[in-house]
Scaffold this motif. Structure first.
Motif, PDB file in Angstrom:
ATOM      1  N   GLU A  95     -72.839  24.686   5.556  1.00 59.81           N
ATOM      2  CA  GLU A  95     -73.218  23.766   4.493  1.00 59.81           C
ATOM      3  C   GLU A  95     -72.033  22.897   4.085  1.00 59.81           C
ATOM      4  O   GLU A  95     -72.162  22.015   3.244  1.00 59.81           O
ATOM      5  N   ASP A  96     -70.876  23.136   4.721  1.00 59.91           N
ATOM      6  CA  ASP A  96     -69.650  22.445   4.334  1.00 59.91           C
ATOM      7  C   ASP A  96     -69.608  21.040   4.931  1.00 59.91           C
ATOM      8  O   ASP A  96     -69.722  20.863   6.153  1.00 59.91           O
ATOM      9  N   VAL A  97     -69.430  20.042   4.081  1.00 63.55           N
ATOM     10  CA  VAL A  97     -69.480  18.646   4.519  1.00 63.55           C
ATOM     11  C   VAL A  97     -68.299  18.304   5.417  1.00 63.55           C
ATOM     12  O   VAL A  97     -68.456  17.648   6.457  1.00 63.55           O
ATOM     13  N   ALA A  98     -67.097  18.773   5.056  1.00 65.26           N
ATOM     14  CA  ALA A  98     -65.906  18.472   5.865  1.00 65.26           C
ATOM     15  C   ALA A  98     -66.020  19.086   7.254  1.00 65.26           C
ATOM     16  O   ALA A  98     -65.653  18.458   8.257  1.00 65.26           O
ATOM     17  N   ALA A  99     -66.533  20.311   7.337  1.00 66.86           N
ATOM     18  CA  ALA A  99     -66.712  20.967   8.633  1.00 66.86           C
ATOM     19  C   ALA A  99     -67.714  20.208   9.487  1.00 66.86           C
ATOM     20  O   ALA A  99     -67.525  20.038  10.701  1.00 66.86           O
ATOM     21  N   THR A 100     -68.780  19.715   8.856  1.00 69.91           N
ATOM     22  CA  THR A 100     -69.786  18.941   9.586  1.00 69.91           C
ATOM     23  C   THR A 100     -69.201  17.642  10.111  1.00 69.91           C
ATOM     24  O   THR A 100     -69.491  17.217  11.241  1.00 69.91           O
ATOM     25  N   GLU A 116     -71.117  25.849  -2.618  1.00 70.26           N
ATOM     26  CA  GLU A 116     -72.267  25.162  -3.216  1.00 70.26           C
ATOM     27  C   GLU A 116     -72.061  24.907  -4.701  1.00 70.26           C
ATOM     28  O   GLU A 116     -72.453  23.854  -5.214  1.00 70.26           O
ATOM     29  N   TYR A 117     -71.484  25.869  -5.393  1.00 70.08           N
ATOM     30  CA  TYR A 117     -71.319  25.777  -6.837  1.00 70.08           C
ATOM     31  C   TYR A 117     -70.151  24.878  -7.258  1.00 70.08           C
ATOM     32  O   TYR A 117     -70.114  24.424  -8.405  1.00 70.08           O
ATOM     33  N   CYS A 118     -69.198  24.636  -6.361  1.00 73.25           N
ATOM     34  CA  CYS A 118     -67.953  23.969  -6.753  1.00 73.25           C
ATOM     35  C   CYS A 118     -67.753  22.576  -6.155  1.00 73.25           C
ATOM     36  O   CYS A 118     -67.003  21.775  -6.730  1.00 73.25           O
ATOM     37  N   ASN A 119     -68.359  22.291  -5.022  1.00 71.13           N
ATOM     38  CA  ASN A 119     -68.081  21.026  -4.331  1.00 71.13           C
ATOM     39  C   ASN A 119     -69.022  19.905  -4.775  1.00 71.13           C
ATOM     40  O   ASN A 119     -70.143  20.165  -5.203  1.00 71.13           O
ATOM     41  N   PRO A 120     -68.573  18.646  -4.649  1.00 68.47           N
ATOM     42  CA  PRO A 120     -69.440  17.502  -4.985  1.00 68.47           C
ATOM     43  C   PRO A 120     -70.706  17.505  -4.137  1.00 68.47           C
ATOM     44  O   PRO A 120     -70.719  17.992  -3.004  1.00 68.47           O
ATOM     45  N   CYS A 121     -71.766  16.920  -4.677  1.00 70.60           N
ATOM     46  CA  CYS A 121     -73.088  16.960  -4.044  1.00 70.60           C
ATOM     47  C   CYS A 121     -73.505  15.553  -3.612  1.00 70.60           C
ATOM     48  O   CYS A 121     -73.416  14.609  -4.394  1.00 70.60           O
ATOM     49  N   ASP A 122     -73.965  15.425  -2.377  1.00 69.94           N
ATOM     50  CA  ASP A 122     -74.473  14.141  -1.893  1.00 69.94           C
ATOM     51  C   ASP A 122     -75.871  13.890  -2.465  1.00 69.94           C
ATOM     52  O   ASP A 122     -76.684  14.813  -2.584  1.00 69.94           O
ATOM     53  N   ALA A 123     -76.138  12.643  -2.797  1.00 73.10           N
ATOM     54  CA  ALA A 123     -77.452  12.287  -3.348  1.00 73.10           C
ATOM     55  C   ALA A 123     -77.641  10.781  -3.232  1.00 73.10           C
ATOM     56  O   ALA A 123     -76.695  10.035  -2.952  1.00 73.10           O
ATOM     57  N   ILE A 124     -78.881  10.352  -3.423  1.00 73.50           N
ATOM     58  CA  ILE A 124     -79.182   8.932  -3.626  1.00 73.50           C
ATOM     59  C   ILE A 124     -79.702   8.802  -5.052  1.00 73.50           C
ATOM     60  O   ILE A 124     -80.666   9.477  -5.436  1.00 73.50           O
ATOM     61  N   GLY A 154     -77.612  18.068   3.888  1.00 69.41           N
ATOM     62  CA  GLY A 154     -77.137  17.710   5.212  1.00 69.41           C
ATOM     63  C   GLY A 154     -76.943  16.208   5.334  1.00 69.41           C
ATOM     64  O   GLY A 154     -76.366  15.562   4.463  1.00 69.41           O
ATOM     65  N   THR A 155     -77.465  15.633   6.413  1.00 69.35           N
ATOM     66  CA  THR A 155     -77.311  14.195   6.667  1.00 69.35           C
ATOM     67  C   THR A 155     -78.472  13.362   6.151  1.00 69.35           C
ATOM     68  O   THR A 155     -78.520  12.145   6.355  1.00 69.35           O
ATOM     69  N   LEU A 156     -79.416  13.990   5.462  1.00 64.76           N
ATOM     70  CA  LEU A 156     -80.613  13.276   5.022  1.00 64.76           C
ATOM     71  C   LEU A 156     -80.320  12.081   4.105  1.00 64.76           C
ATOM     72  O   LEU A 156     -80.994  11.040   4.227  1.00 64.76           O
ATOM     73  N   PRO A 157     -79.354  12.144   3.179  1.00 61.82           N
ATOM     74  CA  PRO A 157     -79.086  10.966   2.346  1.00 61.82           C
ATOM     75  C   PRO A 157     -78.715   9.722   3.149  1.00 61.82           C
ATOM     76  O   PRO A 157     -79.170   8.612   2.837  1.00 61.82           O
ATOM     77  N   LEU A 192     -64.084  28.304   9.937  1.00 67.09           N
ATOM     78  CA  LEU A 192     -63.859  28.476  11.371  1.00 67.09           C
ATOM     79  C   LEU A 192     -64.678  27.492  12.206  1.00 67.09           C
ATOM     80  O   LEU A 192     -64.536  27.439  13.431  1.00 67.09           O
ATOM     81  N   THR A 193     -65.541  26.720  11.553  1.00 72.30           N
ATOM     82  CA  THR A 193     -66.444  25.817  12.257  1.00 72.30           C
ATOM     83  C   THR A 193     -65.735  24.858  13.216  1.00 72.30           C
ATOM     84  O   THR A 193     -66.114  24.761  14.390  1.00 72.30           O
ATOM     85  N   PRO A 194     -64.700  24.106  12.776  1.00 77.60           N
ATOM     86  CA  PRO A 194     -64.069  23.150  13.695  1.00 77.60           C
ATOM     87  C   PRO A 194     -63.502  23.815  14.949  1.00 77.60           C
ATOM     88  O   PRO A 194     -63.644  23.278  16.058  1.00 77.60           O
ATOM     89  N   ALA A 195     -62.890  24.990  14.795  1.00 78.22           N
ATOM     90  CA  ALA A 195     -62.288  25.677  15.943  1.00 78.22           C
ATOM     91  C   ALA A 195     -63.351  26.132  16.936  1.00 78.22           C
ATOM     92  O   ALA A 195     -63.186  25.999  18.157  1.00 78.22           O
ATOM     93  N   ILE A 196     -64.452  26.671  16.426  1.00 77.03           N
ATOM     94  CA  ILE A 196     -65.520  27.160  17.309  1.00 77.03           C
ATOM     95  C   ILE A 196     -66.202  25.988  18.007  1.00 77.03           C
ATOM     96  O   ILE A 196     -66.504  26.043  19.213  1.00 77.03           O
ATOM     97  N   ALA A 197     -66.450  24.907  17.282  1.00 76.97           N
ATOM     98  CA  ALA A 197     -67.076  23.727  17.884  1.00 76.97           C
ATOM     99  C   ALA A 197     -66.183  23.124  18.965  1.00 76.97           C
ATOM    100  O   ALA A 197     -66.667  22.723  20.038  1.00 76.97           O
TER     101      ALA A 197
END
Length: 368
Positions: free
Chosen positions: A98-103, A174-182, A216-219, A78-83
């Motif tokens: 925590e969802d990357v697409a929503a962010t 968290e358990y299923c989606n790809p994870c951002d990293a350096i 989040g956006t730290l990477p 619901l994030t995009p609609a509320i934003a």
């Protein structure tokens, strides 16, 4: 100057946010949700409420008019609609996703906005990003930064050694989606449940593994400034092996609806929990290779005559600390804002950030 806040979402975290705002002299708060039963629980807390359906775009935008800020404690989808509705209403926007697409959707909305958009403001992402950025800033040259967070039952009993303490949808993400990293200086996507490690604290052994969204956006902020940056969830030993059985061997990674049903049927919720934040950084300081850690350990506590879980307190404190800093003029009031733009010392001195101080193991050890 006091702010008028609307919290969208009357669940466990929304209730905690509402109570903390209600007890503050600097805020007026209203909680919005479509579920009348959930709003009834809000009314029992002595907090104003209104019925709004987040799927009704026009009605949502109209219902959010007149508020200084909108805080989403609703499910990530619901994030995009509320934003979008917050933007139409002319309100600042904060969320816990925590969802990357929503962010990414929130970031697009922020591009030409006259108000601020600050997603990922909870515990992880959220506080852990603020803490990690503060730790990284202590080095002349940063080599690695590893952030690990666990929201765990104090008294594990089942084979997973886990109880539900927050959103099941967010947990499965968290358990299923790809994870951002350096990794080796490159921004990459890593697989969830991998990069397994063991660690101990206070005589308790834990395991850690990759999960999605916590950085989040730290990477992107540390891109070109560090060799390795990672985020891992902390669990009791044995949890990861069972997850791999469920997700990979039994194929539930393709049946998230069924996995959610299993979790919510089999795993009870608990208020007797602990939140452990365990960040470690390595790099050069004054020509010497050094390592530093930041550890924070929070437990459930009494607030306003009721017991609130550690995950409720730390998540709510994360978003409200950011809100308080913006109200005080210490954060930008337009455009997209990252967690790492928040100074840790500033955060910990807000009336809500102070809730983390009791769990600041690193500071306690320095004092000792």
């Amino acid at each position: 100057m006091s702010w008028n806040i609307c919290v969208v979402g009357a669940g466990k975290i929304g209730q905690m946010i509402a109570i903390l705002l209600k007890n503050s002299p600097n805020y007026d708060v209203t909680v919005a949700d479509h579920d009348l039963k959930a709003l009834g629980e809000i009314s029992k807390l002595g907090v104003a409420s209104k019925q709004i359906d987040a799927k009704d775009e026009a009605g949502l935008a109209e219902g959010l008019k007149g508020f200084d800020a909108v805080l989403s404690a609703a499910p990530f989808f619901l994030t995009p609609a509320i934003a979008k509705a917050a933007k139409a209403a002319g309100a600042h926007y904060f969320d816990l996703t925590e969802d990357v697409a929503a962010t990414n959707a929130v970031r697009e909305l922020a591009e030409d906005s006259e108000t601020a958009f600050m997603p990922q403001c909870g515990l992880a992402p959220g506080f852990v990003g603020i803490a990690g950025a503060a730790l990284a800033s202590e080095f002349d040259t940063l080599d690695s930064l590893h952030m690990r967070v666990g929201a765990l039952p104090l008294y594990p009993t089942n084979a997973l050694k886990y109880n539900l303490t927050w959103s099941t949808d967010g947990l499965i993400n968290e358990y299923c989606n790809p994870c951002d990293a350096i990794v080796n200086g490159e921004l990459v996507k890593t697989a969830p449940l991998e990069d397994y490690e063991r660690l101990g604290h206070d005589g308790v052994e834990y395991e850690c593994f990759n999960t999605s969204g916590g950085l989040g956006t730290l990477p992107e902020t540390l891109d070109g400034k560090a060799r390795d940056v990672s985020y891992r969830s902390i669990r009791y030993p044995g949890h990861c092996d069972i997850l791999k059985l469920l997700l990979n061997d039994l194929g539930l990674v393709r049946r998230r609806d069924l996995l959610k049903e299993i979790f919510e049927t089999a795993l009870p919720r608990t208020d007797q929990d602990v939140v452990l934040v365990y960040c470690t950084a390595k790099g050069m300081i004054n020509g010497s290779l050094r390592e530093k850690s930041l550890i924070n350990k929070s437990f459930s506590r009494q607030i306003g005559g009721a017991t609130w879980s550690a995950i409720q307190v730390t998540t709510a404190a994360g978003i409200l600390g950011a809100v308080d800093l913006m109200r005080e003029g210490k954060l930008p009031t337009t455009g997209f804002i990252k967690q790492e733009q928040v100074k840790l010392d500033d955060f910990l001195t807000t009336e809500f950030g102070r809730l983390y101080r009791a769990g600041d193991v690193t500071a306690q050890n320095k004092a000792a």
